[in-house]
Design a protein around this motif. Structure first.
Motif, PDB file in Angstrom:
ATOM      1  N   MET A   1     -10.081  -0.237  -3.990  1.00 23.09           N
ATOM      2  CA  MET A   1     -10.898   0.262  -2.897  1.00 23.09           C
ATOM      3  C   MET A   1     -10.142   0.247  -1.583  1.00 23.09           C
ATOM      4  O   MET A   1     -10.320   1.122  -0.733  1.00 23.09           O
ATOM      5  N   ARG A   2      -9.279  -0.737  -1.428  1.00 22.84           N
ATOM      6  CA  ARG A   2      -8.448  -0.747  -0.223  1.00 22.84           C
ATOM      7  C   ARG A   2      -7.614   0.526  -0.172  1.00 22.84           C
ATOM      8  O   ARG A   2      -7.547   1.217   0.850  1.00 22.84           O
ATOM      9  N   ILE A   3      -7.003   0.828  -1.298  1.00 25.57           N
ATOM     10  CA  ILE A   3      -6.208   2.056  -1.359  1.00 25.57           C
ATOM     11  C   ILE A   3      -7.087   3.266  -1.063  1.00 25.57           C
ATOM     12  O   ILE A   3      -6.721   4.155  -0.280  1.00 25.57           O
TER      13      ILE A   3
ATOM     14  N   LYS B   1     -10.290  -4.670  -8.298  1.00 25.16           N
ATOM     15  CA  LYS B   1     -11.169  -3.631  -7.768  1.00 25.16           C
ATOM     16  C   LYS B   1     -11.049  -3.540  -6.255  1.00 25.16           C
ATOM     17  O   LYS B   1     -11.068  -2.446  -5.678  1.00 25.16           O
ATOM     18  N   ALA B   2     -10.944  -4.692  -5.628  1.00 26.46           N
ATOM     19  CA  ALA B   2     -10.803  -4.681  -4.173  1.00 26.46           C
ATOM     20  C   ALA B   2      -9.540  -3.942  -3.776  1.00 26.46           C
ATOM     21  O   ALA B   2      -9.527  -3.198  -2.783  1.00 26.46           O
ATOM     22  N   TYR B   3      -8.495  -4.120  -4.560  1.00 26.10           N
ATOM     23  CA  TYR B   3      -7.253  -3.444  -4.206  1.00 26.10           C
ATOM     24  C   TYR B   3      -7.406  -1.932  -4.326  1.00 26.10           C
ATOM     25  O   TYR B   3      -6.965  -1.178  -3.456  1.00 26.10           O
TER      26      TYR B   3
ATOM     27  N   PHE C   1      -1.695  -8.552  -6.557  1.00 22.46           N
ATOM     28  CA  PHE C   1      -2.379  -7.537  -5.769  1.00 22.46           C
ATOM     29  C   PHE C   1      -3.700  -8.063  -5.209  1.00 22.46           C
ATOM     30  O   PHE C   1      -4.369  -7.369  -4.456  1.00 22.46           O
ATOM     31  N   GLY C   2      -4.072  -9.251  -5.608  1.00 21.58           N
ATOM     32  CA  GLY C   2      -5.396  -9.733  -5.245  1.00 21.58           C
ATOM     33  C   GLY C   2      -6.403  -9.188  -6.238  1.00 21.58           C
ATOM     34  O   GLY C   2      -6.044  -8.700  -7.306  1.00 21.58           O
ATOM     35  N   ASP C   3      -7.655  -9.270  -5.877  1.00 16.82           N
ATOM     36  CA  ASP C   3      -8.706  -8.759  -6.760  1.00 16.82           C
ATOM     37  C   ASP C   3      -8.468  -7.279  -7.059  1.00 16.82           C
ATOM     38  O   ASP C   3      -8.260  -6.471  -6.157  1.00 16.82           O
TER      39      ASP C   3
ATOM     40  N   VAL D   1       0.834  -1.199   0.000  1.00 15.60           N
ATOM     41  CA  VAL D   1       0.000   0.000   0.000  1.00 15.60           C
ATOM     42  C   VAL D   1       0.877   1.261   0.000  1.00 15.60           C
ATOM     43  O   VAL D   1       0.653   2.195  -0.779  1.00 15.60           O
TER      44      VAL D   1
ATOM     45  N   MET E   1       1.050   4.095  -3.075  1.00  9.46           N
ATOM     46  CA  MET E   1       0.727   5.508  -2.924  1.00  9.46           C
ATOM     47  C   MET E   1       1.904   6.389  -3.306  1.00  9.46           C
ATOM     48  O   MET E   1       1.742   7.412  -3.976  1.00  9.46           O
TER      49      MET E   1
ATOM     50  N   LEU F   1      -2.909  -9.672   1.336  1.00  6.81           N
ATOM     51  CA  LEU F   1      -3.422  -9.469  -0.018  1.00  6.81           C
ATOM     52  C   LEU F   1      -3.759 -10.798  -0.680  1.00  6.81           C
ATOM     53  O   LEU F   1      -3.047 -11.243  -1.566  1.00  6.81           O
ATOM     54  N   THR F   2      -4.824 -11.431  -0.259  1.00  9.31           N
ATOM     55  CA  THR F   2      -5.299 -12.595  -1.010  1.00  9.31           C
ATOM     56  C   THR F   2      -6.346 -12.112  -1.984  1.00  9.31           C
ATOM     57  O   THR F   2      -6.648 -10.928  -2.063  1.00  9.31           O
ATOM     58  N   ASP F   3      -6.906 -13.029  -2.734  1.00  3.62           N
ATOM     59  CA  ASP F   3      -7.926 -12.613  -3.698  1.00  3.62           C
ATOM     60  C   ASP F   3      -9.256 -12.445  -2.999  1.00  3.62           C
ATOM     61  O   ASP F   3     -10.170 -13.246  -3.149  1.00  3.62           O
ATOM     62  N   GLU F   4      -9.345 -11.384  -2.255  1.00  6.02           N
ATOM     63  CA  GLU F   4     -10.580 -11.110  -1.542  1.00  6.02           C
ATOM     64  C   GLU F   4     -11.681 -10.736  -2.532  1.00  6.02           C
ATOM     65  O   GLU F   4     -11.405 -10.243  -3.618  1.00  6.02           O
ATOM     66  N   PRO F   5     -12.918 -10.981  -2.160  1.00  8.35           N
ATOM     67  CA  PRO F   5     -14.016 -10.626  -3.068  1.00  8.35           C
ATOM     68  C   PRO F   5     -14.153  -9.120  -3.166  1.00  8.35           C
ATOM     69  O   PRO F   5     -13.868  -8.395  -2.215  1.00  8.35           O
ATOM     70  N   ALA F   6     -14.563  -8.666  -4.324  1.00  9.90           N
ATOM     71  CA  ALA F   6     -14.784  -7.238  -4.506  1.00  9.90           C
ATOM     72  C   ALA F   6     -15.861  -6.787  -3.546  1.00  9.90           C
ATOM     73  O   ALA F   6     -16.862  -7.470  -3.343  1.00  9.90           O
ATOM     74  N   SER F   7     -15.676  -5.603  -2.955  1.00 11.94           N
ATOM     75  CA  SER F   7     -16.589  -5.168  -1.908  1.00 11.94           C
ATOM     76  C   SER F   7     -17.667  -4.236  -2.452  1.00 11.94           C
ATOM     77  O   SER F   7     -18.313  -3.540  -1.717  1.00 11.94           O
ATOM     78  N   TYR F   8     -17.807  -4.186  -3.723  1.00  8.04           N
ATOM     79  CA  TYR F   8     -18.812  -3.276  -4.278  1.00  8.04           C
ATOM     80  C   TYR F   8     -19.363  -3.828  -5.565  1.00  8.04           C
ATOM     81  O   TYR F   8     -18.750  -4.699  -6.179  1.00  8.04           O
TER      82      TYR F   8
END
Lengths: 214, 214
Positions: free
Chosen positions: B189-191, B185-187, B181-183, A161, A165, A207-214
């Motif tokens: 949004m994390r940022i 879009k999720a990444y 980076f993982g998913d 992260v 940035m 940083l795993t392949d988490e599901p998209a949160s939106y």
DNA sequence: TTTAGTTTCCGTACATGTACGGAGTAACTT
DNA sequence: AAGTTACTCCGTACATGTACGGAAACTAAA
């Protein structure tokens, strides 16, 4: 296959490759980054232009070789400057990183701003990260922060992260040198501080392949 | 100079330019982004290759014209999706922005990842920002957050920081599609969330040429 | 209407990255 | 030793972006 012969062959190949890289460095020093052309490079080492392609897949690979040298330097410089306070150590690493990017825009561009379409062939994840010494330094210092209780969560994710940035700032400053960001270094540090403040606010999951949160 | 004639001339020029842009769009649709070459474009509109340069300074200007069209679309989409909660509205704008960048990497690259060396000739700062409608939307929603007491500081600076960080994520995801980076879009949004958390932690001063802090 | 100036368009040409295929050579296999 | 394979290096050729200078068309001034 005799591994002795194979080694000798590989050694010679590596030597010639190194000679090409050295010549490329010289060319860039003498004529600037866009003065480096395959033809000039080949002429300088006494080859035909197409022979260069025995050692590099394409021009970009040559530029990458040049840039990697610069990045090794960067990592050295980053390690030399390590404040005692762990958070300050992270800040110092980011500062050094930014200074490098702004001072070596060509190298920064070829490494971080041109598409890599090769799925990391043969390279494991660990190897890829070892190949990015600057990221290594950042991650080590993040780990120190975690150990000191100044950050919470997964070190790689936290470092990624921060890197992301800082990269955002550096790459925009490179791309838009005339956009009014204010003082360049100050802007990068502003970004760094917002990032650190944001990280301090919560726990960073890996940083795993988490599901998209939106 | 007769302004009528001048207008007619400019009009015709604009028409021809638009025709070229349309042809460029068609070419990209049919043959992909790297299928767009000056020669093909010229052939398609019945010109000689060099004539194209009466309407565009170089190829990059053509690509910019294509990308601008796409960005206008983006701003429309961003405005369509506006949650009531002001912070969520910012998040939604960033999400939409990221989705656009990841879905239109070519356009994103030409606008945000290739050097602009022209000092914005003739363009005032305000004009430059009006020319970036996506940034406009983000800034408006940041202003709404400030009005609602959810953020503190200079709106332009806050928006710039958010934009910078989102750009960092998007551009890295474009550059390193294979980095874990993982998913995607999720990444992003994390940022975005880290950035918002970081902004919530303090007051953001405006972006003047502040002295470097290190 | 003539003249001068400007704009549009083009032909040619160059530098560049690189695809393709061939020739010579070194290494390996049997 | 002979045959096979793999690698190195090269000559040629192509597509591309674009510099340069000229011709033609159009506009503005006289």
């Amino acid at each position: 296959m005799s591994s002795i012969a194979a080694n000798r062959r590989e050694l010679q190949k590596a030597e010639l490759r190194a000679e090409l890289v050295a010549a490329a460095h010289a060319l860039v020093r003498e004529e600037g980054y866009e003065g480096l052309t395959i033809r000039k490079l080949a002429t300088r080492v006494g080859y035909a232009p197409m022979s260069v392609y025995s050692y590099f897949a394409d021009k970009h690979e040559i530029l990458m070789a040049l840039a990697e040298d610069a990045f090794v330097d960067l990592a050295r410089r980053m390690r030399r400057n390590r404040p005692d306070d762990p958070l300050e150590a992270v800040r110092a690493a980011l500062t050094e990183y930014a200074e490098f990017g702004l001072g070596n825009p060509n190298e920064y561009r070829t490494v971080f701003m041109t598409e890599k379409q090769k799925p990391p062939v043969g390279k494991t994840f660990a190897e890829m990260e070892r190949g990015n010494p600057a990221f290594q330094v950042i991650m080590e210092r993040v780990e120190a922060c975690i150990a000191a209780g100044r950050m919470k969560g997964d070190a790689r994710a936290l470092a990624t992260v921060l890197w992301t940035m800082a990269h955002g700032a550096i790459s925009l400053l490179i791309t838009f040198p005339f956009y009014p960001f204010g003082d360049q270094k100050a802007y990068v540090m502003r970004i760094g501080d917002v990032a650190l403040a944001g990280l301090a606010a919560g726990v960073m999951p890996p940083l795993t392949d988490e599901p998209a949160s939106y």
